[in-house]
Design an enzyme around this catalytic site. Sequence first.
Site, PDB file in Angstrom:
ATOM      1  N   LEU A 105       0.871  -1.043   0.330  1.00 28.44           N
ATOM      2  CA  LEU A 105       0.339  -0.049   0.277  1.00 28.44           C
ATOM      3  C   LEU A 105       1.385   1.151  -0.316  1.00 28.44           C
ATOM      4  O   LEU A 105       1.767   1.293   0.805  1.00 28.44           O
ATOM      5  CB  LEU A 105      -0.850  -0.093   1.127  1.00 28.44           C
ATOM      6  CG  LEU A 105      -2.002  -0.875   1.523  1.00 28.44           C
ATOM      7  CD1 LEU A 105      -2.713  -1.236   2.851  1.00 28.44           C
ATOM      8  CD2 LEU A 105      -3.072  -0.639   0.300  1.00 28.44           C
ATOM      9  N   ASP A 106       0.598   2.647  -0.433  1.00 28.96           N
ATOM     10  CA  ASP A 106       1.325   3.334  -0.277  1.00 28.96           C
ATOM     11  C   ASP A 106       1.462   3.804   0.987  1.00 28.96           C
ATOM     12  O   ASP A 106       0.635   3.541   1.627  1.00 28.96           O
ATOM     13  CB  ASP A 106       0.753   4.389  -1.840  1.00 28.96           C
ATOM     14  CG  ASP A 106       0.239   4.030  -2.851  1.00 28.96           C
ATOM     15  OD1 ASP A 106       1.265   3.470  -3.335  1.00 28.96           O
ATOM     16  OD2 ASP A 106      -0.456   5.034  -3.423  1.00 28.96           O
ATOM     17  N   HIS A 107       2.448   4.961   0.601  1.00 31.40           N
ATOM     18  CA  HIS A 107       2.475   5.020   2.226  1.00 31.40           C
ATOM     19  C   HIS A 107       1.359   6.256   2.715  1.00 31.40           C
ATOM     20  O   HIS A 107       1.275   6.326   3.896  1.00 31.40           O
ATOM     21  CB  HIS A 107       3.981   6.141   2.138  1.00 31.40           C
ATOM     22  CG  HIS A 107       3.282   7.764   2.396  1.00 31.40           C
ATOM     23  ND1 HIS A 107       3.601   8.381   1.281  1.00 31.40           N
ATOM     24  CD2 HIS A 107       3.365   9.126   3.206  1.00 31.40           C
ATOM     25  CE1 HIS A 107       3.223   9.317   0.976  1.00 31.40           C
ATOM     26  NE2 HIS A 107       3.641   9.570   1.328  1.00 31.40           N
ATOM     27  N   HIS A 188       0.211   2.021  -8.074  1.00 37.63           N
ATOM     28  CA  HIS A 188      -0.567   3.471  -7.588  1.00 37.63           C
ATOM     29  C   HIS A 188      -2.206   3.175  -8.384  1.00 37.63           C
ATOM     30  O   HIS A 188      -2.525   3.994  -9.005  1.00 37.63           O
ATOM     31  CB  HIS A 188      -0.061   4.887  -7.749  1.00 37.63           C
ATOM     32  CG  HIS A 188       0.924   4.577  -7.124  1.00 37.63           C
ATOM     33  ND1 HIS A 188       1.143   4.231  -5.716  1.00 37.63           N
ATOM     34  CD2 HIS A 188       2.624   5.641  -7.621  1.00 37.63           C
ATOM     35  CE1 HIS A 188       2.451   5.286  -5.197  1.00 37.63           C
ATOM     36  NE2 HIS A 188       2.873   5.322  -6.126  1.00 37.63           N
ATOM     37  N   LYS A 191      -5.264   5.265  -7.461  1.00 35.33           N
ATOM     38  CA  LYS A 191      -4.323   6.954  -7.692  1.00 35.33           C
ATOM     39  C   LYS A 191      -5.071   7.702  -9.548  1.00 35.33           C
ATOM     40  O   LYS A 191      -5.433   8.179  -9.789  1.00 35.33           O
ATOM     41  CB  LYS A 191      -3.523   7.555  -7.058  1.00 35.33           C
ATOM     42  CG  LYS A 191      -3.509   6.843  -5.411  1.00 35.33           C
ATOM     43  CD  LYS A 191      -2.360   7.785  -5.220  1.00 35.33           C
ATOM     44  CE  LYS A 191      -2.173   7.456  -3.100  1.00 35.33           C
ATOM     45  NZ  LYS A 191      -1.101   7.319  -2.513  1.00 35.33           N
TER      46      LYS A 191
END
Length: 239
Positions: A105-107, A188, A191
Amino acid sequence: MSKLTLDRILQSQGFGTRKGCQQMIEAGEVSIAGACITNSRATFETEALEFVVYGEPWVYREHVYIALNKPANFECSRKPSHHPGVLTLLPEQFTWRDVQPVGRLDHDTTGILLMSDDGSFIHAQSSPKRHVPKVYAATTHDPVTPELVEQLLAGVKLHDEPAPLAALTCRKLSEHQLEIVLVQGKYHQVKRMLAAAGNHCTALRRSAIGNLTLDALELKEGEWCYLDEVQRALLVPGV
Ligand code: URA
């Protein structure tokens, strides 16, 4: 069923090197069934073995399967660069036994993250062929319109992707929130799909993987739990 010496048992459970485990045992820091064991070569049946180290109870597990409710500002990378790594949210024994995030997962993304030290589980779960649906709640900069939902369902073209990527399901949750279910797991992806459809994702939370939901696990942000076999069986394709 397998019998192992106590030093090997502790080493396998992430309590350090074999030598370190031997020293811990000889120092009287380990007990089993109420008895302090100081002989590091004593053997025990590992299945469901309960033991206490430095006063803390543990159960032997050949592998660990964990769900973490990831908070924002933690990185899934093994070598985090700008934020602490997700492993810092777990007991240090898990780092010793090489627990790793299953996918990333992205930060700044929050929500359910699986972690394990079982290579076959990690491989199976992350395989793109498996098509495990992942459910995300995305907050958007611009309002969620019916056209946006339609575009995400029809598929949007992302840079570096040969074919358009489509959501399995997508629905408006509120003026600035939508639920999107994806099976591909590209970098990503949420997004980039929202950007390709002309909006912008301002916050992202993963609420479920397969049929395993964060709500059912009742984990607050930063909390984790072991997953049993029944819960792992929910991590299957088909919501
Ligand atoms: N899609 C994203 O854009 N980010 C994530 O962290 C997960 C899915």
